[in-house]
Design a protein around this motif. Structure first.
Motif, PDB file in Angstrom:
ATOM      1  N   TRP B  91      16.999 -26.489   7.325  1.00 45.00           N
ATOM      2  CA  TRP B  91      16.936 -26.357   8.779  1.00 45.00           C
ATOM      3  C   TRP B  91      16.559 -24.945   9.206  1.00 45.00           C
ATOM      4  O   TRP B  91      16.908 -23.967   8.555  1.00 45.00           O
ATOM      5  CB  TRP B  91      18.288 -26.739   9.386  1.00 45.00           C
ATOM      6  N   ASP B  92      15.883 -24.874  10.328  1.00 45.98           N
ATOM      7  CA  ASP B  92      15.469 -23.596  10.906  1.00 45.98           C
ATOM      8  C   ASP B  92      16.666 -22.999  11.634  1.00 45.98           C
ATOM      9  O   ASP B  92      16.760 -23.046  12.856  1.00 45.98           O
ATOM     10  CB  ASP B  92      14.289 -23.851  11.864  1.00 45.98           C
ATOM     11  N   ARG B  93      17.606 -22.479  10.870  1.00 44.39           N
ATOM     12  CA  ARG B  93      18.838 -21.954  11.456  1.00 44.39           C
ATOM     13  C   ARG B  93      19.226 -20.663  10.751  1.00 44.39           C
ATOM     14  O   ARG B  93      18.838 -20.410   9.610  1.00 44.39           O
ATOM     15  CB  ARG B  93      19.991 -22.971  11.292  1.00 44.39           C
ATOM     16  N   GLN B  97      25.105 -20.169  11.636  1.00 40.79           N
ATOM     17  CA  GLN B  97      25.185 -21.486  12.240  1.00 40.79           C
ATOM     18  C   GLN B  97      25.589 -22.553  11.249  1.00 40.79           C
ATOM     19  O   GLN B  97      25.739 -23.719  11.609  1.00 40.79           O
ATOM     20  CB  GLN B  97      23.844 -21.840  12.904  1.00 40.79           C
ATOM     21  N   ARG B 133       9.749 -21.440   8.423  1.00 43.53           N
ATOM     22  CA  ARG B 133      10.806 -20.921   9.272  1.00 43.53           C
ATOM     23  C   ARG B 133      12.171 -21.081   8.621  1.00 43.53           C
ATOM     24  O   ARG B 133      12.986 -20.174   8.646  1.00 43.53           O
ATOM     25  CB  ARG B 133      10.791 -21.620  10.621  1.00 43.53           C
ATOM     26  N   ARG B 137      14.506 -17.892   8.067  1.00 46.92           N
ATOM     27  CA  ARG B 137      15.625 -17.669   8.970  1.00 46.92           C
ATOM     28  C   ARG B 137      16.975 -17.983   8.343  1.00 46.92           C
ATOM     29  O   ARG B 137      17.999 -17.453   8.772  1.00 46.92           O
ATOM     30  CB  ARG B 137      15.430 -18.443  10.273  1.00 46.92           C
ATOM     31  N   VAL B 250      22.756 -30.531  11.769  1.00 45.45           N
ATOM     32  CA  VAL B 250      21.937 -29.458  12.315  1.00 45.45           C
ATOM     33  C   VAL B 250      22.781 -28.416  13.047  1.00 45.45           C
ATOM     34  O   VAL B 250      22.545 -27.222  12.963  1.00 45.45           O
ATOM     35  CB  VAL B 250      20.873 -30.024  13.285  1.00 45.45           C
ATOM     36  N   GLY B 251      23.734 -28.885  13.794  1.00 44.57           N
ATOM     37  CA  GLY B 251      24.623 -27.965  14.483  1.00 44.57           C
ATOM     38  C   GLY B 251      23.904 -27.200  15.573  1.00 44.57           C
ATOM     39  O   GLY B 251      22.938 -27.660  16.158  1.00 44.57           O
ATOM     40  N   GLY B 252      24.357 -26.006  15.812  1.00 45.62           N
ATOM     41  CA  GLY B 252      23.761 -25.171  16.844  1.00 45.62           C
ATOM     42  C   GLY B 252      24.799 -24.483  17.684  1.00 45.62           C
ATOM     43  O   GLY B 252      24.592 -23.376  18.161  1.00 45.62           O
TER      44      GLY B 252
END
Lengths: 328, 313, 242
Positions: B91-93, B97, B133, B137, B250-252
């Motif tokens: 994931w792009d995190r 996160q 990404r 990231r 995914v979270g956030g």
């Protein structure tokens, strides 16, 4: 007395011009490749540079939207420079122009044929009319000049058609080598191709193959525009480009001028063969600054060095105005 | 402070039944049968640092401790091996996160592999978001490269259809280089998941599958066990320094991220996941693929029976 | 020196023969009127009204309201190149003829990455205005809807929710209701049936992009609800605690 005919040698201005053209083209392509995510959510390099020096986009967007983007005031430099010195931008800087220059130079054909298409054609006035139409549309808020702005056209074609196609082709080639695994005995082609592929993936190829709806149409249009160079020299630049029209209007009375030693000139018209802009260098009085790219080909080609650049400051008298011939 | 912290940890991780007296001294390990090689180890940090350097240090020390408690990386990696380390780079995190594996956990695993004599360590994943990404990231690209690993984006050409003869996956595209590597080390992060309740070690192996992975969810439990049974990683590591407790995978929302300050490592991927489930407040029998994994003989759900080594760092 | 300079400046008032472009004023005027007519014609399309919207015309986050957008976009393709997930494409007739080759999102090909604002960084004319990532995450570019005739849990009694798995908003904009349904064999099965939370959905399209139902995804995004066009809305704000 006629000067001694020189042995043919490319004029240093032409070499300089080619170098500068290459630098700007490579710069444009480098910016294109770097218009991508690069570590922390940013692009690498001034990817908007060419659009910021483009006065056509600045002017038209301003007319259409009544707002002006500050970064685009760089385009004033282009305008002022063209106003003072003429259309050097088209001949030396514009990367799309360089592409057309390149394909024009690939044309074959005998000198006689090239003479017939090298000179000024009244059809070149069409791009001024197109520019006017675009400005008219912009007055009503429609910024459609972007369809034919050279940087928009070039970038858009590269992004949606050329680059994806080249990427797909390269990947297909290396995939075929990988799958077919050809070789002689223990020596396999993949031992050479795989390291090359790894380097290409890291620096040039896309991480994921891009696909664009409408990309085929854009690609076809691009190829057609490039192919038109085989019909007439620098077709886009002479007949289509609205930026070229704008710069032609702005640069039609520059300080820098072409000078022909008419007392000696025997009208051999060799200077006309490689004229890029269709500016009539063979007739000093008929030379058209609004069409001249200052490519210096005429200066280089004249076997007797009768053609040179000068400024109006050193122009003594008005040249004898010869009867103006209209060529094709 | 430390004692309360430890007690809360024990309560929530269902280790309450084990002798707590043995934990009185720092660094003490719990032995049931001293002669057998340990199959499961749990490392827990006594404090919960907030500074980024502190968390990085914690991740490194916990990872080393967890692997050392199992007998060291040389038990799993031999000299000259090509090792595939499979973290979650999906994931792009950012690491805070808790959607991707902690980069310092990954780099420590890479270091340990090289220390054990590995010839080459490969780190990659089939990201769900943009690979470029996600790799950047999540911090894993930089951390793993610094540790000397070969980090790369997956090459479409190397997904090969393989006969898995699973319950629902007869054959599926798997990444060739990962399957052919000498050793596979699974380094997953513990997260909530809407469909299967928790994504732990076995779910992380989905990142080595290609093709239409989005079809697995029609029978996710069987698909995951099929993949886990085929790939059989040498070592499974769970990153529970930070866990995602809601809105996963995914979270956030940073409020959904909780610190558990734990690393779990083991050879039995079912047992590792069974224990990992408790870190999110679930019972092992609540997780479908854990139950099925145990039923199909992939491991045991009863992690206590493996006499896990608990280390306080 | 002054003589040539003054001659030069006089050349603007009365250009010498070679500096003339050779176009009659009449022709220039005609071209200008042609352009104006084109501009006028663009305004008669229903899309130019403030009531008709093309559901497929989803613009990148940060794009201005449609008429402002069309007056600034130079169709350069920078946003199309930079988008990391290949979501931005040159429009065909989605935005009318005037909108040809302007950027439009196609969620079946790519989706809008939640933590990215690259398109707003590269637009040279600010037709896509510059947004920080936090600002971009609050911009709605559209709204997802479920096609219950194609969605696996709704139509086929099969488990899925890949859409919910990928939804990037901090509180997921897709929630599900557990339902007991019959499957084809007549057995009772429990499936999680997904629904969109209309207030939270920003229209990023990852659900449509990852949906396993190929051909036409079972969850799709349309432009309604886009922040940039205040008339292209369907929700009564604050009606359900939004």
């Amino acid at each position: 007395m006629a000067r001694k005919r020189k042995t043919y040698k490319t004029h240093w201005l032409v070499w300089l011009r080619r170098a500068v053209q290459s630098v700007f083209l490579v710069f444009f392509l480098w910016l294109f490749l770097n218009t991508t995510f690069f570590p922390i959510n940013t692009t690498r390099g001034p990817v908007k540079f060419f659009f910021q020096i483009d006065p056509l986009v600045a002017l038209n967007s301003w007319i259409a939207s009544h707002t002006f983007v500050r970064a685009m005031s760089l385009s004033l430099v282009t305008l002022v420079a063209t106003f003072l010195f003429g259309r050097w931008f088209c001949g030396w800087i514009c990367p799309f122009g360089t592409v057309h220059n390149f394909f024009t130079s690939l044309r074959g054909g005998r000198t006689k044929q090239r003479l017939e298409v090298g000179g000024y054609s009244p059809w070149q006035r069409i791009r001024y009319l197109m520019l006017t139409a675009f400005v008219g549309a912009a007055l009503l808020g429609s910024n459609v000049v972007g369809w034919l702005d050279p940087f928009s056209f070039f970038f858009r074609s590269l992004a949606t058609a050329v680059y994806p196609a080249l990427n797909a082709g390269t990947v297909a080639l290396f995939t075929w080598i990988y799958d077919a695994n050809p070789g002689i005995g223990p020596a396999r082609l993949t031992s050479i191709s795989e390291p090359i592929y790894a380097q290409l993936r890291q620096h040039l190829l896309a991480v994921a193959q891009p696909y664009y709806t409408g990309g085929v149409l854009i690609g076809v249009v691009f190829v057609v525009v490039i192919a038109l160079n085989f019909f007439r020299a620098r077709f886009w630049c002479r007949y289509i480009c609205p930026l070229g029209a704008l710069l032609g209007v702005v640069g039609k009375n520059p300080l820098v001028r072409l000078h022909v030693d008419t007392s000696q000139c025997n009208n051999c018209r060799v200077c006309l063969v490689n004229c890029q802009g269709g500016a009539n260098p063979q007739k000093a009085a008929a030379w058209m600054p609004s069409e001249c790219f200052f490519c210096a080909n005429c200066i280089s080609d004249c076997p007797w060095n009768y053609v040179s650049l000068t400024t109006i400051l050193s122009r003594n008298k008005v040249e004898e105005k010869a009867h103006v011939e209209t060529t094709v | 402070m430390t004692d309360i912290h430890r007690r809360t940890f024990l309560k929530t991780t269902a280790l309450a039944g084990l002798k707590t007296a043995a934990l009185a001294s720092a660094g003490a390990a719990l032995h049931a049968t001293p002669s057998s090689a340990p199959a499961l180890s749990i490392a827990h940090y006594k404090s919960s640092p907030t500074a980024p350097d502190g968390i990085a240090e914690e991740a490194r020390r916990l990872t080393r401790s967890a692997i050392d408690s199992l007998g060291g990386m040389s038990r799993f990696v031999s000299r000259g091996n090509v090792v595939w380390v499979k973290p979650n780079i999906g994931w792009d995190r950012m690491p805070e996160q808790a959607a991707t594996t902690n980069p310092d956990v990954v780099s420590t695993i890479v270091h340990l592999c090289y220390e054990a004599g590995a010839k080459r360590v490969l780190v990659s994943d089939n990201s769900c978001n943009s690979a470029q990404r996600s790799f950047a990231r999540s911090g894993i690209q930089e951390a793993a490269e610094k540790a000397g690993a070969q980090v790369f984006f997956l090459d479409e050409r190397k997904f090969r259809r393989m006969a898995m003869n699973g319950r629902v996956l007869r054959e599926w595209e798997l990444y060739q280089d990962a399957v052919e590597a000498d050793r596979l080390i699974n380094v997953a992060i513990v997260k909530h998941h809407g469909l299967c309740k928790a994504t732990l070690g076995m779910k992380n192996l989905m990142g080595l599958a290609g093709g239409a992975r989005n079809r697995f969810h029609q029978d996710l439990d069987s698909s995951l066990v099929d993949i886990a049974a085929f790939l059989k990683p040498r070592l499974t590591v769970l990153d529970a320094v930070r866990v995602l407790t809601a809105n996963g995978p995914v979270g956030g929302n940073l409020a959904d991220v909780k610190r558990k300050d734990t690393i779990v490592a083991g050879v039995d991927q079912v047992a590792v996941d069974a224990f990992g489930a408790t870190l999110l407040g679930h019972k092992p029998e609540d997780i479908g693929y854990v139950v099925q994994g145990a039923a199909r003989g992939l491991g045991t759900m009863n992690y206590q029976s493996l006499s896990p080594r608990l280390t306080e760092v | 020196m002054w003589k040539p300079l003054s001659e030069w400046m006089a050349g603007f008032a009365r250009p010498p023969k070679e500096a003339r472009l050779g176009i009659e004023r009449r022709t220039v005027l005609a071209a200008g009127i042609a352009g104006l007519s084109g501009g006028l014609l663009f305004r008669i399309q229903p899309l130019a009204s403030k009531r008709t919207f093309n559901p497929a015309l989803i613009r990148p986050p940060g794009a201005l309201a449609e008429s402002d957008f069309l007056s600034k976009c130079i169709r350069c393709g920078e946003c199309m190149k930079v988008c990391p997930d290949n979501a931005i494409h040159p429009a065909g007739l989605d935005g009318g003829i005037e909108g040809a080759w302007t950027p439009v999102m196609r969620m079946s090909v790519g989706y809008c990455e939640y933590e990215c604002n690259l398109c707003s960084q590269v637009c040279p004319t600010h037709a896509i205005r510059e947004l920080t990532v936090e600002e971009k995450q609050k911009v709605h570019i559209g709204l997802a809807y479920f096609d219950k005739n194609r969605c696996l849990p709704w139509a086929y009694s099969r488990s899925c929710i890949v859409c919910e798995e990928h939804c990037p908003t901090p509180k997921k904009a897709i929630w599900f209701e557990e339902a007991e349904v019959l499957n084809a064999s007549g057995e009772k099965v429990t499936v999680k049936q997904p629904r969109v939370d209309a207030d939270l959905c920003i229209g990023c399209g990852i659900c449509e992009n990852k949906c396993p139902v190929r051909g036409q995804a079972a969850v799709r995004v349309t432009s309604v609800g886009e922040t940039r066009n205040p008339e292209n809305q369907m929700l009564l704000p604050d009606a359900y605690g939004g």
